[in-house]
Design an enzyme around this catalytic site. Structure first.
Site, PDB file in Angstrom:
ATOM      1  CG  ASP A   1      -8.906  -4.205  -2.326  1.00 25.80           C
ATOM      2  OD1 ASP A   1      -9.895  -4.070  -2.259  1.00 25.80           O
ATOM      3  OD2 ASP A   1      -8.210  -3.013  -3.431  1.00 25.80           O
TER       4      ASP A   1
ATOM      5  CG  HIS B   1      -2.281   0.907   1.116  1.00 21.19           C
ATOM      6  ND1 HIS B   1      -2.130   2.494   1.369  1.00 21.19           N
ATOM      7  CD2 HIS B   1      -3.459   0.879   0.329  1.00 21.19           C
ATOM      8  CE1 HIS B   1      -3.221   2.623   1.034  1.00 21.19           C
ATOM      9  NE2 HIS B   1      -3.901   1.584   0.710  1.00 21.19           N
TER      10      HIS B   1
END
Ligand code: CMC
Length: 425
Positions: free
Chosen positions: A360, A303
């Site tokens: 996700d 991320h």
């Protein structure tokens, strides 16, 4: 807010500003006028593009707060309607305020009837995100009484409409793809229950909402509601900075969210887990992710901001178990996900680069168990993120410091030269 601190650059002092928490920022608005220089920051890795009081992330500590409230507490104890109110209004609602807000949203869930014909212009195999971009952008052609961005009342109506209509739009995109009739909203159901019914119900029989699935999906919506200045939110702000109407701005956000490095990652993550198939193939995929000559990346890992476990992934992992137990599903893909996570988190490559599972990694596993096809995953993300987009858009329009977004560049093309006629080139 400006601090007494300044950062010296050449002969000039630039004010250092502090927020309520988080890194300080240097106010360089006068830099170009005073020095003739721009700053260079592709991907905005060190640039604060705005002031915001909505969402705070500490990526090193794995903290995500909405209006100060930790995401874990909101996901466990709150509802998507309540979090939506919080994001839009700044404070948690009283019981009366929440009832009124829910009532307002519920009464805006229907779509203009003519929009149903709009769907028929798409191919049946159109990606739901393509349909969402088109239909949401087209809302401005149907709701002229909420496009004056200088009127706070119209802005709020547009915000309510967008939050309310997104489940209807997404469910209709799904129904269109499977060739089933569109279902009108049922105002007796919750926001999330209504969406489940519009997606999976059929007119031929009653649809019963499974409360565990409803709760799990509501929690997924909470986890995706806002995430400060991510790519799609920045897109919404940039589109809105020109004065574009709210429906056009949200359509721009949907287009940006579609990319596999952003909202498309949950679809990509589940496809990857299915491709891996069995735990014995995990090392092969980990090796590929580490190979500099192979473009493959572990989807659902890493991320831009979190350099620690994404706090949303923790809630997701618990939710997978709840949904699997409730629906009595056993999908080998969950075992692959758990083992892949374990192996990656013990691999020096992922440890050194601080690559952890993101939101996700597990969301696709849950959505698939509920019955959503992978192509709907990003549409669900868009549905949930709409409240964040509209809250950020409203905040931007109300900000007196707001200007049209207009980045500068480091030009590396040819310097001025004379045009030559085609026969002389
Ligand atoms: N698998 C393997 N290596 C990775 C991965 C990954 N998933 N993510 C980053 N790296 C490596 C990358 O190769 C680079 O290595 P090096 O420094 O040797 O060149 C290093 O880690 C830093 O990567 P980066 O691309 O510079 O980092 P970024 O902050 O620009 O990218 C990211 C963040 C999310 C785009 C990236 O981690 C990624 O592509 N992840 C997979 C896609 C994904 O899961 N996206 C969902 C993000 S969360 C949902 C949302 O908020 O939208």
């Amino acid at each position: 807010m400006a601090d007494t601190n300044t950062l010296k650059f050449g002969n000039h002092d630039y004010p250092v500003m502090s927020g309520s928490v988080g890194p300080q920022v240097v106010d360089i608005r006068k830099l170009y006028n005073e020095t003739g220089m721009f700053t260079y920051d592709p991907g905005f890795t060190s640039t604060a593009s705005c002031e915001s009081a909505l969402t705070y992330i500490d990526g090193d500590e794995g903290i995500l707060l909405h209006r100060g409230y930790p995401i874990g507490q909101l996901a466990e104890q709150s509802s998507f309607m309540e979090v939506s109110y919080l994001l839009l209004n700044g404070e948690l609602p009283s019981k009366g305020e929440l009832d009124e807000f829910t009532h307002t949203i519920t009464r805006h869930t229907m779509l203009h009837e003519q929009l149903a014909t709009f769907y028929r212009g798409f191919r049946r195999d159109a990606h739901p995100m393509a349909i969402m971009c088109g239909v949401v952008g087209a809302l401005s052609a149907f709701y002229h009484d909420s496009t004056d961005i200088n009127d706070p009342h119209q802005r709020m109506i547009a915000s309510h409409r967008l939050i309310a209509k997104m489940p209807t739009i997404a469910a209709m995109a799904y129904k269109y793809s499977v060739g089933q009739p569109f279902l009108y909203p049922d105002n007796s159901l919750s926001y999330t229950g209504n969406f489940l019914r519009m997606t999976f119900g059929v007119p031929a029989e009653p649809y019963e909402v499974n409360p565990i699935v409803e709760r799990a999906l509501d929690r997924i919506f909470i986890l995706h509601a806002d995430h400060e200045q991510n790519a799609s939110t920045s897109t919404v702000r940039l589109a809105g900075s020109s004065g574009a109407n709210p429906f056009a701005c949200i359509a721009a956000g949907i287009a940006c969210l579609w990319g596999p490095a952003h909202g498309g990652a949950n679809e990509a993550a589940l496809n990857m887990l299915r491709e891996i198939g069995t735990p014995d193939r995990i090392p092969e995929f980990i090796a590929r992710a580490k190979d500099k000559n192979d473009p493959f990346r572990l989807m659902g890992f890493g991320h831009r901001v979190y350099k620690n476990y994404d706090p949303r992934a923790t809630v997701m992992q618990q939710t997978v178990r709840e949904v699997f137990d409730a629906l009595k599903v056993s999908d080998p893909v969950f075992e692959v996900a758990l083992q892949l996570e374990h192996m990656a988190l013990n691999d020096p490559y992922f440890v050194e680069k601080k690559l952890f599972p993101n939101v996700d990694f597990y969301s696709g596993v849950i959505l698939s168990a509920i019955g959503f096809p992978t192509t709907m995953f990003t549409a669900l993300f868009a549905l949930a993120r709409t409240v964040g987009w509209v809250a950020q858009w409203n905040e931007m329009i109300s900000d007196p410091a707001q200007k049209i977004g207009r980045p500068r560049q480091l030009y590396t093309g040819p310097t001025q030269r004379d045009y030559t006629a085609i026969g002389q080139r």
